[in-house]
Design a protein around this motif. Structure first.
Motif, short mmCIF file in Angstrom:
data_model
loop_
_atom_site.label_atom_id
_atom_site.label_comp_id
_atom_site.label_asym_id
_atom_site.label_seq_id
_atom_site.Cartn_x
_atom_site.Cartn_y
_atom_site.Cartn_z
N LYS A 158 0.79 -1.34 -0.20
CA LYS A 158 0.05 0.15 -0.01
C LYS A 158 0.97 1.16 -0.12
O LYS A 158 0.65 2.26 0.74
CB LYS A 158 -1.10 -0.01 1.14
CG LYS A 158 -1.89 -1.29 1.25
CD LYS A 158 -2.80 -1.05 2.45
CE LYS A 158 -3.84 -2.35 2.45
NZ LYS A 158 -4.66 -2.29 3.89
N VAL A 159 1.87 1.17 -0.78
CA VAL A 159 2.63 2.33 -0.88
C VAL A 159 2.19 3.69 -1.63
O VAL A 159 1.35 3.42 -2.79
CB VAL A 159 4.05 2.04 -1.72
CG1 VAL A 159 4.91 3.18 -1.90
CG2 VAL A 159 4.51 0.92 -1.25
N ALA A 160 1.96 4.79 -0.97
CA ALA A 160 1.39 6.10 -1.34
C ALA A 160 2.51 7.04 -1.21
O ALA A 160 3.39 7.21 -0.35
CB ALA A 160 0.13 6.24 -0.59
N GLU A 161 2.52 8.07 -2.28
CA GLU A 161 3.45 9.17 -2.24
C GLU A 161 2.83 10.44 -2.69
O GLU A 161 1.70 10.47 -3.50
CB GLU A 161 4.47 9.07 -3.39
CG GLU A 161 5.33 10.12 -3.69
CD GLU A 161 6.27 10.04 -5.01
OE1 GLU A 161 6.95 10.99 -5.25
OE2 GLU A 161 6.26 9.12 -5.60
N ALA A 162 3.03 11.46 -1.93
CA ALA A 162 2.44 12.71 -2.13
C ALA A 162 3.33 13.94 -1.84
O ALA A 162 3.99 13.81 -0.57
CB ALA A 162 0.89 12.76 -1.52
N THR A 172 8.18 15.61 0.51
CA THR A 172 7.37 14.69 -0.16
C THR A 172 7.06 13.52 0.90
O THR A 172 8.22 13.14 1.77
CB THR A 172 8.14 13.87 -1.25
OG1 THR A 172 8.35 14.79 -2.38
CG2 THR A 172 7.44 12.73 -1.90
N LYS A 173 5.87 13.10 0.95
CA LYS A 173 5.86 11.81 1.90
C LYS A 173 5.49 10.59 1.34
O LYS A 173 4.97 10.68 0.35
CB LYS A 173 4.46 12.38 3.03
CG LYS A 173 3.12 12.53 2.11
CD LYS A 173 1.97 12.81 2.98
CE LYS A 173 0.83 13.12 2.16
NZ LYS A 173 -0.42 13.75 2.88
N VAL A 174 5.94 9.59 2.03
CA VAL A 174 5.79 8.50 1.43
C VAL A 174 5.26 7.34 2.70
O VAL A 174 5.85 7.11 3.53
CB VAL A 174 7.09 7.49 1.02
CG1 VAL A 174 6.86 6.26 0.35
CG2 VAL A 174 7.58 8.46 -0.07
N THR A 175 3.98 6.74 2.41
CA THR A 175 3.52 5.88 3.49
C THR A 175 3.30 4.56 3.07
O THR A 175 3.18 4.27 1.84
CB THR A 175 2.34 6.33 3.95
OG1 THR A 175 1.17 6.57 3.06
CG2 THR A 175 2.33 7.94 4.58
N THR A 189 7.53 8.00 5.90
CA THR A 189 8.83 8.71 5.49
C THR A 189 8.79 9.96 4.94
O THR A 189 7.85 10.20 3.87
CB THR A 189 9.53 7.94 4.71
OG1 THR A 189 10.01 6.55 5.30
CG2 THR A 189 11.08 8.58 4.08
N VAL A 190 9.25 11.08 5.63
CA VAL A 190 9.09 12.53 4.84
C VAL A 190 10.40 12.78 4.56
O VAL A 190 11.36 13.19 5.31
CB VAL A 190 8.46 13.44 6.02
CG1 VAL A 190 8.54 14.92 5.43
CG2 VAL A 190 7.32 13.21 6.35
#
Length: 298
Positions: A158-162, A172-175, A189-190
């Motif tokens: 469920k990797v998401a980037e924004a 950029t945040k990556v969850t 991760t920010v």
């Protein structure tokens, strides 16, 4: 008398021939000298060369203490029961260019289970270099690499980037979710850049012995809060300002970071040790037994 006159004329004509040849020769030499002089008077090639443009000097010439870049109050709220409240510094050959710190802890809540949290920060600074570009440009390149690395975490689901507004010049945040030691972990991760410095902050957590898994939103909010404080520490607007700062310099250094290989290896080593819960003293047998199994798995 009449015969001698023509003879005298012929003698005078012959005597004039060498004089004409000499004059002609001098005239030729004079022409050669003129051409040589005109060549010497032409503008030199070096004078026509344009000066090479210089790169902009790097803004930040030092890094803050990574273990002090996040306030103790924030650390206490994000990592309850942290084993080391002052954090554990990441090994680095030159902390002026690369530094890091991490905190981890298992908060025992008895029959309600335990909550595990892990917080990690990495700082990388780049100098300006005539051949490689400005410090800000080099930091931009590393920023992209760190975002890509976070998205490619092994086993991530469920990797998401924004993008994130209000943290540094760009962030950029990556969850994502990750399963390990028999539990489901939530990760955030920010990655942020401010001028010639890149900050990579990772925060994760999981519930043990029946405890509820933390929400993705709570983990992300914690990561963003810590990232803002880290940026303030780098820029000198936070509680802890960079110590030993020197005037910015665009001069390259042999120890400056040129790739991510060494930092990636250290990050993996850090995750393999700190990114797993360790045993603390428990008041409940069930929780203690579960911790023992976690330690054995680690």
């Amino acid at each position: 008398m009449h015969r001698s006159a023509p003879r005298l004329s012929r003698i005078l004509a012959c005597a004039a021939v060498p004089v004409m040849l000499v004059v002609a020769g001098c005239s030729s030499d004079s022409g050669d000298t003129k051409e040589s002089g005109s060549s010497e008077s032409s503008p030199s090639a070096s004078a026509s060369k344009k000066a090479e443009p210089t790169v902009e000097p790097a803004k930040f010439a030092a890094l803050p203490d990574p273990c002090k870049s996040i306030t103790k109050k924030t650390v206490a709220s994000l990592v309850p029961s942290a084993k080391s409240k002052n954090g554990t510094a990441t090994g680095s050959s030159d902390t002026a260019y690369r530094a890091g710190c991490s905190w981890n802890g298992l908060d025992d809540n008895g029959v309600k289970g335990s909550q595990y949290r892990w917080l990690d920060i990495g700082l990388t600074r780049f100098d300006s270099d005539q051949a490689l570009g400005s410090g800000a440009k080099r930091a931009q390149q590393d920023f992209d690499k760190q975002v890509a690395k976070a998205k490619a975490s092994e086993g991530a689901k469920k990797v998401a980037e924004a993008p994130v507004a209000g943290i540094g010049e760009q962030a950029t945040k990556v969850t994502y979710d990750l399963s390990k030691t028999g539990e489901d972990f939530k990760y955030a991760t920010v990655v942020t850049r401010t001028e010639n410095v890149v900050i990579t902050l990772t925060y994760n957590g999981a519930g043990y012995a029946g405890a509820k898994t933390p929400s993705s939103d709570d983990i992300l909010k914690g990561a963003e809060k810590a990232a803002r404080e880290a940026v303030a520490a780098v820029t000198g607007t936070g509680a802890d300002k960079p110590s030993g700062a020197t005037p910015p310099s665009g001069k390259a250094s042999d120890d400056k970071p040129t790739d991510d290989k060494s930092s990636d290896d250290k990050s993996k080593d850090s995750k393999s040790t700190d990114d797993k819960p360790k045993d603390d003293k428990s008041t409940e047998k069930k929780t203690s037994a579960h911790k023992a199994s976690v330690k054995k798995t680690s």
